[in-house]
Design a protein around this motif. Structure first.
Motif, PDB file in Angstrom:
ATOM      1  N   SER A  14      -0.071  12.388  24.311  1.00  0.00           N
ATOM      2  CA  SER A  14       1.391  12.315  24.306  1.00  0.00           C
ATOM      3  C   SER A  14       1.941  13.441  23.442  1.00  0.00           C
ATOM      4  N   LEU A  15       3.056  14.005  23.872  1.00  0.00           N
ATOM      5  CA  LEU A  15       3.692  15.079  23.114  1.00  0.00           C
ATOM      6  C   LEU A  15       5.169  14.764  22.923  1.00  0.00           C
ATOM      7  N   PRO A  16       5.736  15.190  21.792  1.00  0.00           N
ATOM      8  CA  PRO A  16       7.163  14.963  21.570  1.00  0.00           C
ATOM      9  C   PRO A  16       8.010  15.895  22.426  1.00  0.00           C
ATOM     10  N   ALA A  17       9.252  15.510  22.620  1.00  0.00           N
ATOM     11  CA  ALA A  17      10.161  16.305  23.438  1.00  0.00           C
ATOM     12  C   ALA A  17      10.316  17.717  22.893  1.00  0.00           C
ATOM     13  N   SER A  26       9.213   5.707  21.885  1.00  0.00           N
ATOM     14  CA  SER A  26       9.824   6.202  20.652  1.00  0.00           C
ATOM     15  C   SER A  26       8.969   5.843  19.448  1.00  0.00           C
ATOM     16  N   TYR A  27       8.821   6.812  18.548  1.00  0.00           N
ATOM     17  CA  TYR A  27       8.170   6.612  17.254  1.00  0.00           C
ATOM     18  C   TYR A  27       9.114   7.153  16.194  1.00  0.00           C
ATOM     19  N   GLY A  28       9.809   6.261  15.515  1.00  0.00           N
ATOM     20  CA  GLY A  28      10.805   6.701  14.552  1.00  0.00           C
ATOM     21  C   GLY A  28      11.929   7.431  15.249  1.00  0.00           C
ATOM     22  N   ARG A  66      10.745  10.912  20.281  1.00  0.00           N
ATOM     23  CA  ARG A  66      10.337  10.318  21.548  1.00  0.00           C
ATOM     24  C   ARG A  66       9.174  11.126  22.109  1.00  0.00           C
ATOM     25  N   TYR A  67       8.092  10.430  22.433  1.00  0.00           N
ATOM     26  CA  TYR A  67       6.887  11.062  22.953  1.00  0.00           C
ATOM     27  C   TYR A  67       6.745  10.771  24.447  1.00  0.00           C
TER      28      TYR A  67
END
Length: 236
Positions: free
Chosen positions: A31-34, A65-67, A70-71
């Motif tokens: 997974s990668l963040p936006a 979402s992590y904190g 968004r991944y």
């Protein structure tokens, strides 16, 4: 009754250059963040957000979402399989730098195809599993033999098929660089995960390329009789 699948809609989603860049960057299964996907596609975060929303709505990506971040990751193995299949029919792009040449060489030698092993190493391992009759071909699928189940279980690989899973257990996946098949499906993922746990393969930063470690070379030779050339001997 539903109509036939809308291939045109999916093709339109995949075909846009920024979107295909983001999709391909996720082919390693992570997974990668936006923000990282925007950097990879060389577009603004706002533009990336619009593209990512379309990919999620189209069923190609899922997000979490992590904190404050968004991944995004590929929605399922079928999306990865479709993207890899496009590699086998697409014309190769010209290599424009020494760095890009090195990256292509590393990818061709050993990489992840979503969550299973591909490239020269993945194909060679699959062909040894077939030669040793640890897996067999049947009706365009791979079947794990009883000998294979015992051998892989002894190595610590999860060899039990999940009856509730919609994912195919063991299937051939056409390798775009080798033009031969490597092992995919749940079994291919379990085997690859175990090779990471054993330290026989390691992820290289910045992409899908994987390094075959010295322990991996000796381990695969000892357990399966696989031998490999060094990466620099692999054709570009």
């Amino acid at each position: 009754m539903n109509a036939s699948p809308d291939i045109g809609e999916v093709a339109g989603l995949i075909g846009e250059p920024s979107r295909i860049a983001m999709l391909v960057s996720l082919l390693g299964g992570k997974s990668l963040p936006a923000s990282e996907l925007a950097r990879i596609a060389r577009i603004t975060p706002q533009t990336a957000s619009a593209h990512l929303s379309k990919l999620v709505d189209g069923g190609l990506l899922v997000s979490q979402s992590y904190g404050r971040h968004r991944y995004y990751r590929l929605a399922n193995p079928e999306v990865a399989h479709a993207l890899e299949a496009l590699y086998t029919i697409a014309a190769p792009k010209p290599i424009r730098s020494l760095r890009e040449s090195d990256q292509v060489r590393a990818m061709r030698y050993c990489r992840t195809c979503y969550d299973h092993l591909a490239g020269e190493v993945g194909v060679a391992l699959t062909e040894r599993l077939l030669a040793l009759q640890l897996i067999a071909e049947a009706d365009q699928e791979f079947v794990l033999t009883e000998a294979g189940k015992q051998k892989l279980r002894a190595l610590g690989v999860d060899v039990e098929a999940n009856p509730k899973s919609r994912r195919r257990f063991a299937r051939p996946c056409l390798d775009w660089s080798e033009r031969r098949h490597h092992l995919a499906g749940a079994l291919g993922a379990s085997l690859t995960n175990r090779l990471f746990e054993l330290g026989w393969i390691e992820r290289l930063p910045g992409g899908r390329a994987v390094r075959l470690t010295p322990a991996g070379k000796s381990g695969l030779t000892e357990h399966f009789g696989v031998t490999f050339p060094t990466p620099k001997e692999t054709a570009t």
